[in-house]
Motif scaffolding. Sequence first.
Motif, mmCIF file in Angstrom:
data_model
loop_
_atom_site.group_PDB
_atom_site.id
_atom_site.type_symbol
_atom_site.label_atom_id
_atom_site.label_comp_id
_atom_site.label_asym_id
_atom_site.label_seq_id
_atom_site.Cartn_x
_atom_site.Cartn_y
_atom_site.Cartn_z
ATOM 1 N N THR A 291 7.521 37.783 42.844
ATOM 2 C CA THR A 291 9.121 38.111 43.374
ATOM 3 C C THR A 291 9.796 38.155 41.995
ATOM 4 O O THR A 291 10.784 38.741 41.941
ATOM 5 C CB THR A 291 9.333 37.142 44.320
ATOM 6 N N LEU A 292 10.017 37.002 41.320
ATOM 7 C CA LEU A 292 10.650 36.968 40.013
ATOM 8 C C LEU A 292 10.563 38.204 39.181
ATOM 9 O O LEU A 292 11.313 38.672 38.466
ATOM 10 C CB LEU A 292 10.333 35.575 39.483
ATOM 11 N N ARG A 293 9.258 38.628 39.181
ATOM 12 C CA ARG A 293 8.994 39.715 38.106
ATOM 13 C C ARG A 293 9.806 40.769 38.654
ATOM 14 O O ARG A 293 10.313 41.822 37.853
ATOM 15 C CB ARG A 293 7.481 40.090 38.073
ATOM 16 N N LYS A 294 9.468 41.097 40.079
ATOM 17 C CA LYS A 294 10.114 42.266 40.677
ATOM 18 C C LYS A 294 11.879 42.302 40.537
ATOM 19 O O LYS A 294 12.393 42.985 40.236
ATOM 20 C CB LYS A 294 9.678 42.337 42.038
ATOM 21 N N ILE A 295 12.184 41.087 40.701
ATOM 22 C CA ILE A 295 13.829 41.055 40.466
ATOM 23 C C ILE A 295 14.178 41.488 39.315
ATOM 24 O O ILE A 295 15.233 42.163 39.180
ATOM 25 C CB ILE A 295 14.225 39.493 40.904
ATOM 26 N N ASN A 296 13.444 41.132 38.209
ATOM 27 C CA ASN A 296 13.803 41.205 36.792
ATOM 28 C C ASN A 296 13.082 42.526 36.234
ATOM 29 O O ASN A 296 13.161 42.818 35.222
ATOM 30 C CB ASN A 296 13.694 40.172 35.923
ATOM 31 N N ARG A 297 12.432 43.194 37.123
ATOM 32 C CA ARG A 297 11.631 44.439 36.564
ATOM 33 C C ARG A 297 10.805 44.294 35.449
ATOM 34 O O ARG A 297 10.609 44.959 34.490
ATOM 35 C CB ARG A 297 12.898 45.699 36.384
ATOM 36 N N LEU A 298 10.077 43.191 35.589
ATOM 37 C CA LEU A 298 9.044 42.858 34.574
ATOM 38 C C LEU A 298 7.551 43.379 34.889
ATOM 39 O O LEU A 298 7.423 43.093 36.039
ATOM 40 C CB LEU A 298 9.053 41.427 34.417
ATOM 41 N N ALA A 299 6.878 43.662 33.934
ATOM 42 C CA ALA A 299 5.495 44.146 34.113
ATOM 43 C C ALA A 299 4.779 42.719 34.156
ATOM 44 O O ALA A 299 5.205 41.927 33.370
ATOM 45 C CB ALA A 299 5.073 45.094 33.050
ATOM 46 N N SER A 300 3.579 43.022 34.532
ATOM 47 C CA SER A 300 2.751 41.725 34.585
ATOM 48 C C SER A 300 2.180 41.569 33.127
ATOM 49 O O SER A 300 1.896 40.203 32.748
ATOM 50 C CB SER A 300 1.332 41.978 35.109
ATOM 51 N N SER A 301 2.427 42.234 32.237
ATOM 52 C CA SER A 301 2.068 41.961 30.845
ATOM 53 C C SER A 301 3.364 41.358 29.993
ATOM 54 O O SER A 301 3.192 40.936 29.006
ATOM 55 C CB SER A 301 1.434 43.207 30.222
ATOM 56 N N ASP A 302 4.464 41.644 30.641
ATOM 57 C CA ASP A 302 5.757 41.202 29.723
ATOM 58 C C ASP A 302 5.581 39.792 29.576
ATOM 59 O O ASP A 302 5.423 38.943 30.668
ATOM 60 C CB ASP A 302 7.138 41.565 30.635
ATOM 61 N N LYS A 303 6.074 39.311 28.555
ATOM 62 C CA LYS A 303 6.295 37.905 28.438
ATOM 63 C C LYS A 303 7.644 37.346 28.140
ATOM 64 O O LYS A 303 8.375 38.223 27.762
ATOM 65 C CB LYS A 303 5.685 37.529 26.614
ATOM 66 N N ILE A 304 8.114 36.417 28.367
ATOM 67 C CA ILE A 304 9.609 35.758 28.528
ATOM 68 C C ILE A 304 9.688 34.876 27.166
ATOM 69 O O ILE A 304 8.724 34.423 26.681
ATOM 70 C CB ILE A 304 9.783 34.965 30.050
ATOM 71 N N GLN A 305 10.883 34.746 26.808
ATOM 72 C CA GLN A 305 11.036 34.108 25.588
ATOM 73 C C GLN A 305 12.327 33.130 25.821
ATOM 74 O O GLN A 305 13.163 33.364 26.771
ATOM 75 C CB GLN A 305 11.624 34.922 24.238
ATOM 76 N N ALA A 306 12.503 32.275 24.835
ATOM 77 C CA ALA A 306 13.428 31.116 25.034
ATOM 78 C C ALA A 306 14.877 31.828 25.012
ATOM 79 O O ALA A 306 15.149 32.642 24.143
ATOM 80 C CB ALA A 306 13.331 29.933 24.180
ATOM 81 N N GLY A 307 15.940 31.564 25.795
ATOM 82 C CA GLY A 307 17.275 32.258 25.797
ATOM 83 C C GLY A 307 17.378 33.427 26.604
ATOM 84 O O GLY A 307 18.285 33.876 26.779
ATOM 85 N N GLN A 308 16.155 34.043 26.898
ATOM 86 C CA GLN A 308 16.239 34.894 27.859
ATOM 87 C C GLN A 308 16.886 34.741 29.164
ATOM 88 O O GLN A 308 16.665 33.662 29.790
ATOM 89 C CB GLN A 308 14.841 35.532 28.162
ATOM 90 N N VAL A 309 17.707 35.725 29.570
ATOM 91 C CA VAL A 309 18.581 35.233 31.068
ATOM 92 C C VAL A 309 17.487 36.011 32.249
ATOM 93 O O VAL A 309 17.381 37.133 32.105
ATOM 94 C CB VAL A 309 20.010 35.640 31.036
ATOM 95 N N LEU A 310 17.212 35.200 33.123
ATOM 96 C CA LEU A 310 16.430 35.920 34.194
ATOM 97 C C LEU A 310 17.311 35.836 35.527
ATOM 98 O O LEU A 310 18.044 34.886 35.635
ATOM 99 C CB LEU A 310 15.283 34.980 34.564
ATOM 100 N N LYS A 311 17.314 37.001 36.362
ATOM 101 C CA LYS A 311 18.112 36.806 37.662
ATOM 102 C C LYS A 311 17.168 36.202 38.635
ATOM 103 O O LYS A 311 16.072 36.426 38.861
ATOM 104 C CB LYS A 311 18.133 38.407 37.954
ATOM 105 N N LEU A 312 17.917 35.480 39.421
ATOM 106 C CA LEU A 312 17.158 34.743 40.617
ATOM 107 C C LEU A 312 17.340 35.525 41.915
ATOM 108 O O LEU A 312 16.761 34.980 42.870
ATOM 109 C CB LEU A 312 17.677 33.447 40.529
ATOM 110 N N LYS A 313 18.195 36.480 41.753
ATOM 111 C CA LYS A 313 18.387 37.286 43.275
ATOM 112 C C LYS A 313 18.642 38.612 42.954
ATOM 113 O O LYS A 313 18.883 39.165 41.882
ATOM 114 C CB LYS A 313 19.830 36.682 43.737
#
Length: 313
Positions: A291-313
Amino acid sequence: MIRFRNIFGAALLMAITATGVSAQKIVSKAAHSDMHKQLLANQAKNKDQIRLVEKNTFIDLIDDLEPELDIYTEGWNSKAVNPFKEADVPNSKVIDVTGYFMPVPGRVTSNYGYRAKFGRMHKGIDLAIRSNDTIYAAFDGKVRLTAYEARGYGNYVILRHPNGLETVYGHLNKHLVKPNQTVKAGEPIGLGGSTGRSTGPHLHFETRFMGYAINPSAIFDFANHTTHTDTYTFSKSTYTKPRNFAPSKNLARAEKENPYKKGNDSKTTYTVKRGDTLSSIARSYGMSATTLRKINRLASSDKIQAGQVLKLK
């Protein structure tokens, strides 16, 4: 002379007859020998039966000490605190929490819940101890991992239990158990301390079901050193909440720190911290990683990094 011969002959006949009787007695030893052999055979049979009983009793004792082996499969050799996969976790599960033992008798110093000050979830509950106080196993089980984490748990122990739970004991001064060791509820597993990310001696105690960090106050009434009920029903929608049976002051504090209580769901973004994973962030906000990937339009292979802002809704 004839009379003497007759007397001699009679004596000889008596001697022969006596010899014959003696010979018969010797022959009768064969029957005694057979009886002796039968007695030895019966004794051997009895010994075998005793050995079988002893063996079965020993097996029963092993079965009593060793929980079912099939719970020591998934992620058993993993070095991660959470070795489970999202797809394997049921939506609901009734967990038997009888046979418990309080890990320490100390009071709660910090509840489970979101810590705004640090911007992260506190996935366990902190209990007051003195340095080197004995820490005890909460349930029967087996040691999955003993490790050290300088920026987190410090010295810690993870136990897996037949009821499906894993319990985590952090900030220890010393481990008293080794991986794969079977333990009983109430058995010493470590000495408490302040290792890792800690500001003073305390036990960081977690109760997890297949990786989900349950609010320990949902299972234990720490003020009265007991469990609320004999069973706890895990649910993906409620595992972060304390039970209504918790002491009022602890419940009020837990609700204050809990981001999932009604009216405190206004947070719409999250800034990734060092050490975060997509799964850990998702679980902190009561959603799946998918669900969090879908909200942020991330692919399963995408990596997150410190400082990155993610949407929760």
